[in-house]
Design an enzyme around this catalytic site. Structure first.
Site, PDB file in Angstrom:
ATOM      1  N   ASP A 126       0.922  -1.260  -0.058  1.00  0.00           N
ATOM      2  CA  ASP A 126       0.050  -0.115   0.030  1.00  0.00           C
ATOM      3  C   ASP A 126       0.766   1.249   0.001  1.00  0.00           C
ATOM      4  O   ASP A 126       1.636   1.378   0.840  1.00  0.00           O
ATOM      5  CB  ASP A 126      -0.932   0.066   1.366  1.00  0.00           C
ATOM      6  CG  ASP A 126      -1.943   1.058   1.169  1.00  0.00           C
ATOM      7  OD1 ASP A 126      -1.866   2.032   0.437  1.00  0.00           O
ATOM      8  OD2 ASP A 126      -3.020   0.881   1.984  1.00  0.00           O
ATOM      9  N   ARG A 128      -0.353   4.292  -0.234  1.00  0.00           N
ATOM     10  CA  ARG A 128      -0.669   5.836  -0.140  1.00  0.00           C
ATOM     11  C   ARG A 128       0.151   6.360   1.094  1.00  0.00           C
ATOM     12  O   ARG A 128       0.523   6.009   2.049  1.00  0.00           O
ATOM     13  CB  ARG A 128      -2.299   5.366   0.187  1.00  0.00           C
ATOM     14  CG  ARG A 128      -2.942   4.916  -0.996  1.00  0.00           C
ATOM     15  CD  ARG A 128      -4.248   4.664  -0.831  1.00  0.00           C
ATOM     16  NE  ARG A 128      -4.445   3.350   0.234  1.00  0.00           N
ATOM     17  CZ  ARG A 128      -5.599   2.913   0.721  1.00  0.00           C
ATOM     18  NH1 ARG A 128      -6.707   3.300   0.190  1.00  0.00           N
ATOM     19  NH2 ARG A 128      -5.419   2.050   1.207  1.00  0.00           N
TER      20      ARG A 128
END
Length: 200
Positions: A126, A128
């Protein structure tokens, strides 16, 4: 804003200069967001906020492989009722981009889960970063928030970046035959708050 099921509302769109990643993110002020900000600044209920990562396949094309489209639809209605903000963040595929996400879909068809597929493509599970989300909220004056999200990482990152997350409000669980494995992986791998049926 109008959704396929007929639900419609209006939003005030905010754009930003000088965000950390240089991308064009949007904040949508929904419902009586002004009153919500004032109430929060005076010590009342925090502003209801959803940081929503862009998902072209789910938000626009209605893909059943994820729950992004239904989460967006739900968030817009709930925030409109409460007054607050939806942050539409340009973080397709948990930050790896649209084309890489489509490649990850192909790998998932061979048996990899959503996180394994990202790693197999040379990306992080991930990628982000919610620095821009924090910048947007602070610029809007939303320093105290109730976070409409099942993802504990969003709350943790925003808290470190100066936004006081007073509570995390779970979204509904939008499960289908096509996304149940995806949702189960999110629940077991990254502690998303999801009450799912048993998966074979």
């Amino acid at each position: 804003m109008r959704f396929p099921d007929g639900y419609a509302t209006s939003a005030r769109v905010f754009t930003f200069d000088g965000l950390a990643d240089g991308r064009e993110h949007l904040a949508l002020g929904l419902g009586d967001w002004r009153r919500s900000l004032t109430r929060s600044a005076n010590g009342g209920r925090p502003v209801l906020v959803r940081p929503h990562s862009e998902c072209l396949t789910g938000d626009v094309f209605g893909s059943q492989r994820c729950d992004c489209g239904p989460q967006l639809r739900e968030a817009v209605e709930r925030i409109s009722e409460a007054g607050g903000f939806l942050l539409y963040l340009r973080q397709e595929g948990r930050g790896i981009g649209l084309y890489a996400k489509l490649d990850a879909y192909a790998l998932q068809d061979t048996g990899l889960d959503t996180y394994e597929a990202n790693v197999a493509l040379g990306h992080g599970e991930d990628e982000r970063d919610y620095t821009t989300a924090a910048q947007m909220l602070l610029a809007l004056g939303a320093r105290r928030v109730a976070l409409l999200s099942n993802n504990p990482d969003k709350a943790e990152q925003l808290g470190r970046l100066g936004v006081h997350v007073e509570s995390r409000v779970p979204t509904g669980v939008h499960v289908s035959a096509a996304n149940v494995r995806y949702l189960a992986t999110k629940a077991t791998h990254s502690a998303h708050t999801l009450d799912l049926p048993m998966v074979d």
